[in-house]
Write a protein that holds these residues in place. Structure first.
Motif, PDB file in Angstrom:
ATOM      1  N   ARG A  58      46.175  28.066  39.944  1.00 21.73           N
ATOM      2  CA  ARG A  58      45.620  26.715  39.758  1.00 21.73           C
ATOM      3  C   ARG A  58      44.404  26.496  40.658  1.00 21.73           C
ATOM      4  NH1 ARG A  58      51.549  24.871  38.886  1.00 21.73           N
ATOM      5  NH2 ARG A  58      51.485  24.425  36.641  1.00 21.73           N
ATOM      6  N   GLU A  59      44.420  27.077  41.854  1.00 21.68           N
ATOM      7  CA  GLU A  59      43.246  26.983  42.723  1.00 21.68           C
ATOM      8  C   GLU A  59      42.061  27.709  42.096  1.00 21.68           C
ATOM      9  OE1 GLU A  59      41.667  28.257  47.164  1.00 21.68           O
ATOM     10  OE2 GLU A  59      43.822  28.265  46.783  1.00 21.68           O
ATOM     11  N   VAL A  60      42.306  28.902  41.567  1.00 21.37           N
ATOM     12  CA  VAL A  60      41.244  29.687  40.926  1.00 21.37           C
ATOM     13  C   VAL A  60      40.647  28.922  39.745  1.00 21.37           C
ATOM     14  CG1 VAL A  60      40.802  31.799  39.609  1.00 21.37           C
ATOM     15  CG2 VAL A  60      42.110  31.908  41.744  1.00 21.37           C
ATOM     16  N   LEU A  61      41.476  28.192  39.020  1.00 20.38           N
ATOM     17  CA  LEU A  61      41.007  27.435  37.857  1.00 20.38           C
ATOM     18  C   LEU A  61      40.012  26.337  38.218  1.00 20.38           C
ATOM     19  CD1 LEU A  61      44.304  27.057  35.786  1.00 20.38           C
ATOM     20  CD2 LEU A  61      42.355  28.565  35.303  1.00 20.38           C
ATOM     21  N   GLN A  62      39.890  26.017  39.497  1.00 28.20           N
ATOM     22  CA  GLN A  62      38.958  24.979  39.941  1.00 28.20           C
ATOM     23  C   GLN A  62      37.510  25.492  40.024  1.00 28.20           C
ATOM     24  OE1 GLN A  62      40.286  21.839  40.203  1.00 28.20           O
ATOM     25  NE2 GLN A  62      42.062  22.999  39.499  1.00 28.20           N
ATOM     26  N   TYR A  63      37.324  26.790  39.871  1.00 25.95           N
ATOM     27  CA  TYR A  63      35.999  27.401  40.022  1.00 25.95           C
ATOM     28  C   TYR A  63      35.397  27.751  38.664  1.00 25.95           C
ATOM     29  CZ  TYR A  63      36.974  27.514  44.949  1.00 25.95           C
ATOM     30  OH  TYR A  63      37.240  27.134  46.242  1.00 25.95           O
ATOM     31  N   ASP A  64      34.067  27.709  38.596  1.00 23.64           N
ATOM     32  CA  ASP A  64      33.352  28.046  37.364  1.00 23.64           C
ATOM     33  C   ASP A  64      33.188  29.548  37.181  1.00 23.64           C
ATOM     34  OD1 ASP A  64      32.805  25.274  36.821  1.00 23.64           O
ATOM     35  OD2 ASP A  64      31.202  25.373  38.318  1.00 23.64           O
ATOM     36  N   HIS A  65      33.152  30.262  38.303  1.00 24.15           N
ATOM     37  CA  HIS A  65      32.880  31.701  38.299  1.00 24.15           C
ATOM     38  C   HIS A  65      33.907  32.377  39.197  1.00 24.15           C
ATOM     39  CE1 HIS A  65      30.074  35.157  39.735  1.00 24.15           C
ATOM     40  NE2 HIS A  65      30.746  35.547  38.674  1.00 24.15           N
ATOM     41  N   VAL A  66      34.619  33.337  38.630  1.00 28.88           N
ATOM     42  CA  VAL A  66      35.632  34.064  39.379  1.00 28.88           C
ATOM     43  C   VAL A  66      35.239  35.533  39.433  1.00 28.88           C
ATOM     44  CG1 VAL A  66      38.081  34.637  39.579  1.00 28.88           C
ATOM     45  CG2 VAL A  66      37.394  32.475  38.483  1.00 28.88           C
ATOM     46  N   VAL A  67      35.134  36.064  40.630  1.00 30.74           N
ATOM     47  CA  VAL A  67      34.873  37.488  40.818  1.00 30.74           C
ATOM     48  C   VAL A  67      36.208  38.139  41.161  1.00 30.74           C
ATOM     49  CG1 VAL A  67      33.624  39.254  42.131  1.00 30.74           C
ATOM     50  CG2 VAL A  67      32.546  37.011  41.695  1.00 30.74           C
ATOM     51  N   PHE A  68      36.600  39.133  40.378  1.00 28.55           N
ATOM     52  CA  PHE A  68      37.821  39.882  40.645  1.00 28.55           C
ATOM     53  C   PHE A  68      37.404  41.173  41.335  1.00 28.55           C
ATOM     54  CE2 PHE A  68      38.758  37.112  37.116  1.00 28.55           C
ATOM     55  CZ  PHE A  68      39.955  36.538  37.515  1.00 28.55           C
ATOM     56  N   ALA A  69      37.905  41.387  42.549  1.00 29.14           N
ATOM     57  CA  ALA A  69      37.466  42.518  43.359  1.00 29.14           C
ATOM     58  C   ALA A  69      38.652  43.364  43.786  1.00 29.14           C
ATOM     59  CB  ALA A  69      36.713  42.021  44.596  1.00 29.14           C
ATOM     60  N   SER A  70      38.478  44.673  43.658  1.00 28.39           N
ATOM     61  CA  SER A  70      39.536  45.606  44.014  1.00 28.39           C
ATOM     62  C   SER A  70      38.930  46.985  44.235  1.00 28.39           C
ATOM     63  CB  SER A  70      40.558  45.685  42.870  1.00 28.39           C
ATOM     64  OG  SER A  70      41.524  46.698  43.102  1.00 28.39           O
ATOM     65  N   PRO A  71      39.539  47.762  45.137  1.00 28.28           N
ATOM     66  CA  PRO A  71      39.179  49.184  45.164  1.00 28.28           C
ATOM     67  C   PRO A  71      39.734  49.830  43.891  1.00 28.28           C
ATOM     68  CG  PRO A  71      41.001  48.740  46.663  1.00 28.28           C
ATOM     69  CD  PRO A  71      40.555  47.421  46.129  1.00 28.28           C
ATOM     70  N   VAL A  72      39.171  50.956  43.540  1.00 35.87           N
ATOM     71  CA  VAL A  72      39.660  51.690  42.372  1.00 35.87           C
ATOM     72  C   VAL A  72      40.830  52.557  42.819  1.00 35.87           C
ATOM     73  CG1 VAL A  72      39.091  53.378  40.592  1.00 35.87           C
ATOM     74  CG2 VAL A  72      37.372  51.691  41.311  1.00 35.87           C
TER      75      VAL A  72
END
Length: 151
Positions: A58-72
């Motif tokens: 729900r916190e993430v839904l408050q943003y217009d742009h979400v960057v998903f970051a992870s090592p491979v």
């Protein structure tokens, strides 16, 4: 455009964190380290709704742009990131939660990966891209940061 970087890594202060902090400065973004929270695996019976996932999502839904970051990790995201993504299914399964999920159709997403290789594997990018496009989000961009192997 307000941005949040949602990331996971086995090392909170490792290479992915370095890449996340640099991108956060460039984008004036907030960061959210998933490994600081309890996120259980998806359950068909929705048995895990008392962990941190729903509040974080729900916190993430408050943003217009979400960057998903992870090592491979073996062509995939970290287990915690995968659990976070899998748990979005709860918002698809539950008619009461579905309206909240639909706001993703107005959102943009980006992908930030880190590895010892020059580029992220296509399987890594495609899994994230296809998942979030399926949810109605628009891909804004991909970023990859190469780091030298640690000895």
């Amino acid at each position: 455009m307000n941005t949040i970087i949602v990331y996971s890594s086995a090392s909170k202060a490792g290479n992915t964190s370095i890449a996340v902090e640099e991108l956060a400065r460039d984008l004036n973004a907030k960061t959210l380290f998933l490994d600081d929270f309890v996120i259980h695996d998806y359950s068909y019976e929705h048995k895990n709704k008392d962990d941190d996932f729903r509040g974080l999502f729900r916190e993430v839904l408050q943003y217009d742009h979400v960057v998903f970051a992870s090592p491979v990790y073996w062509y995939a995201v970290t287990p915690r990131m995968k659990a976070f993504i899998d748990r979005i299914t709860e918002f698809m399964d539950d008619e009461v939660l579905q309206p909240e999920l639909r706001v993703l159709r107005e959102k943009h997403f980006s992908i930030l990966s880190t590895s010892i290789h020059q580029d992220a594997p296509s399987a890594f990018i495609e899994m994230l891209q296809k998942t979030f496009e399926y949810l109605g989000m628009t891909l804004k961009g991909t970023h990859h940061r190469q780091f030298q192997p640690q000895s």
